[in-house]
Design an enzyme around this catalytic site. Structure first.
Site, short mmCIF file in Angstrom:
data_model
loop_
_atom_site.label_atom_id
_atom_site.label_comp_id
_atom_site.label_asym_id
_atom_site.label_seq_id
_atom_site.Cartn_x
_atom_site.Cartn_y
_atom_site.Cartn_z
N ASP A 207 0.82 -1.22 0.00
CA ASP A 207 0.00 0.00 0.00
C ASP A 207 0.85 1.27 0.00
O ASP A 207 1.87 1.34 0.70
CB ASP A 207 -0.86 -0.01 1.29
CG ASP A 207 -1.80 1.18 1.38
OD1 ASP A 207 -2.73 1.25 0.58
OD2 ASP A 207 -1.58 2.05 2.26
N GLU A 258 13.73 -15.23 0.12
CA GLU A 258 14.12 -16.29 1.08
C GLU A 258 13.23 -17.51 0.92
O GLU A 258 13.52 -18.58 1.40
CB GLU A 258 13.93 -15.80 2.52
CG GLU A 258 14.92 -14.77 2.98
CD GLU A 258 14.46 -14.11 4.30
OE1 GLU A 258 13.55 -14.63 4.98
OE2 GLU A 258 15.05 -13.07 4.64
#
Ligand code: NOJ
Length: 547
Positions: A207, A258
């Site tokens: 956002d 990751e």
């Protein structure tokens, strides 16, 4: 991964408060979403983007988060969220969450802790606390204005009741900006991302990203001759799209990398040009970004062609896919926007024009526009209810409005509630299967009887069935799978492009035009009888299979 899902996905925005209510509270919830998974699977979407579902005092519809690692009780529990993620996966649907990182809620423990601490303390360093200017410190620390109108600073009270420091809020006063220069803030969000990735979410909608970086020292903005906060329209704004934002994006990308699999970010970045936007999707930053130029483009072939070309040209150097979107929870629904004969730009509920609205015209254009989005290469974002052809509800009574935009503008801007009215699912009277109570958080118009999912289900010509058919063809026809795209010559009011074995043609004019090509008709938005005669009706679209 050569062709990850998000390069071509159809992603459906769920605004949870208005989607489906399972417990009769009058507001939607996670179990309501779970109950509608078969509907979403039949529609053919690949993923759901869920607007914020975290605990929130709802000063800005959930974009004021008081705990990033939990679910608001009005929507359910973390267990419900886990169940949704798992059940959606069994339907082949991924979940994308909404991360609001520029600001939190004044109710968040971080802000409460900062308020209780002394000026200059590490707790206050999580936010932008500053002394006021002038003898009594009663002038805000700089001249920045808020996105929702008014000054972007609010003064605090000290514990003894005297006036204290000011804090910065790019949006409502209930949404204090976090200080992203502070490493501990960055670490906190790494952990929040891992918390949700560990739970199995496939992606994150980020956002208000361009607000996250500010020019050091928070200098006054030079608003002279600039369109106010409309930060997207100027480049040297000290509180928007400041270059070190990209360091934060790279850090987030390292976190998503990751994880094995294909987690993705989509950025909400309204910036001054397609080239500035493309910087957010460099290979070590976000994967994709919303295309607000397309959303704001009018229903007009020249502008749309320019937007499509600029989008593809600016992303090409980085190998990022285009995205296409027509509506979301912040803008007037496009059936209503396209119902104005002459088209105008508009954002955040502000209509630049008072022309009369012709919903039948808007609906006809919306059908063709859906085929434009779904016909283009890249990923597509829907906003809940557009597949039902819902118009904006522009006559909500003042007393039910909840958007901070309405309050902060002193009522001059009616805000975004009109696109957030609960969905009509079934039946002939409100709440149309949305809830078991008629006291829904916003009232639904009686005319929505004709637009319920149930009413559209069995009508071959409904908007719902057009969406279903177009998505399923997009999935099954070779030409629409890849990223091939080529314009083909067409008249002044026509756009036509070829994608492998599929040709897509759109007539924006007021009279039928001759189709430039013959072949098997895959999908047509309206006036199928004309297509049989080699013509395409006014405001119509057709996809043709050619071999
Ligand atoms: C963009 C969101 O879409 C909007 O609804 C919200 O008000 C602002 N960001 C602030 O978070």
């Amino acid at each position: 991964m050569t062709n990850p899902w998000w390069r071509t996905a159809v992603i459906y925005e769920v605004y949870p408060r208005s989607f489906a209510d399972s417990n009769g509270s009058g507001e939607g919830d996670i179990n309501g979403i779970r109950a509608k998974l078969p509907y979403l699977a039949a529609l053919g979407v690949d993923a759901l983007w869920i607007a914020p579902w975290y605990p929130s005092p709802m000063a800005d519809g959930g974009y004021d988060v008081s705990d990033y690692c939990n679910i608001d009780p009005r929507y359910g529990t973390l267990e419900d969220a886990d169940a949704l993620i798992a059940e959606a996966a069994s339907h082949g649907i991924r979940i994308v969450i909404d991360l609001v990182a520029n600001h939190c809620s004044i109710q968040h423990a971080w802000f409460q802790r900062a308020l209780a601490a002394a000026p200059g303390s590490p707790e206050r360093e999580w936010f932008y606390f500053r002394d006021g200017l002038g003898e009594n410190g009663d002038t805000p620390p700089n001249n920045w204005i808020s996105n929702f109108g008014g000054i972007a600073w609010t003064r605090t009270k000290n514990s003894d009741g005297t006036d204290g420091q000011w804090y910065l809020h790019t949006f409502a006063p209930e949404q204090p900006d976090l200080n992203w220069n502070n490493e501990v803030v960055q670490q906190a969000f790494d952990d929040i991302l891992r918390f949700w990735f560990d739970r199995g979410v496939a992606g994150v909608r980020a956002d208000a990203v361009p607000a996250m970086a500010k020019v050091d020292g928070l200098p006054d903005a030079d608003y002279e001759g600039k369109p106010g906060f409309r930060s997207s329209e100027w480049t040297d704004n000290p509180h928007w799209d400041v270059p070190h934002i990209h360091e934060y994006m790279r850090r987030w990308r390292r976190v998503s990398d990751e994880y094995s699999g294909d987690r993705m970010f989509v950025t909400e970045a309204v910036v001054s040009s397609p080239e500035r936007l493309a910087l957010y999707v460099r290979p070590d930053e976000m994967h994709t970004s919303f295309n607000f130029d397309f959303l704001l483009g009018s229903w007009e072939p020249k502008t749309l062609r320019e937007v499509i070309d600029q989008t593809m040209d600016s992303l090409a150097p980085y190998g990022a896919p285009s995205t296409w979107v027509l509506s979301n929870h912040d803008v007037t629904r496009h059936v209503t926007r396209f119902g104005r004969k002459r088209q105008q730009k508009q954002l955040f509920g502000i209509d630049a024009d008072d022309q009369p609205i012709d919903i039948a015209l808007g609906t006809r254009r919306a059908r063709a526009a859906a085929m434009l989005m779904l016909g283009l290469p890249g990923s597509v974002y829907f906003y809940q209810g557009e597949e039902l052809g819902l118009p904006n509800v522009d006559d909500l009574p003042d007393e039910v409005l909840q958007d901070p935009m309405f309050f902060q503008s002193g009522g001059t801007n009616r805000g975004r509630d009109g696109c957030r009215v609960p969905l009509p699912w079934s039946g002939s009277v409100a709440p149309f299967g949305f809830s078991s109570t008629t006291a829904t958080w916003l009232p639904q118009p009686a005319e929505w009887e004709a637009l319920t999912a149930e009413a559209q289900e069995s009508d071959e010509a409904s908007m719902l069935n057009l969406y279903r058919r177009a998505i399923s063809v997009r999935r099954s026809v070779a030409g629409l799978q890849g990223e091939d795209f080529e314009w083909i010559p067409s008249g002044e009011f026509v756009l036509a492009f070829r994608r492998g074995d599929v040709t897509c043609v759109f007539n924006f004019g007021e009279i039928p035009v001759e189709l430039p090509i013959a072949g098997e008709v895959l999908v047509v938005s309206a006036d199928a009888h004309l297509v049989e005669q080699g013509l395409l009706g006014s405001d119509c679209a057709v996809w043709i299979h050619t071999v």
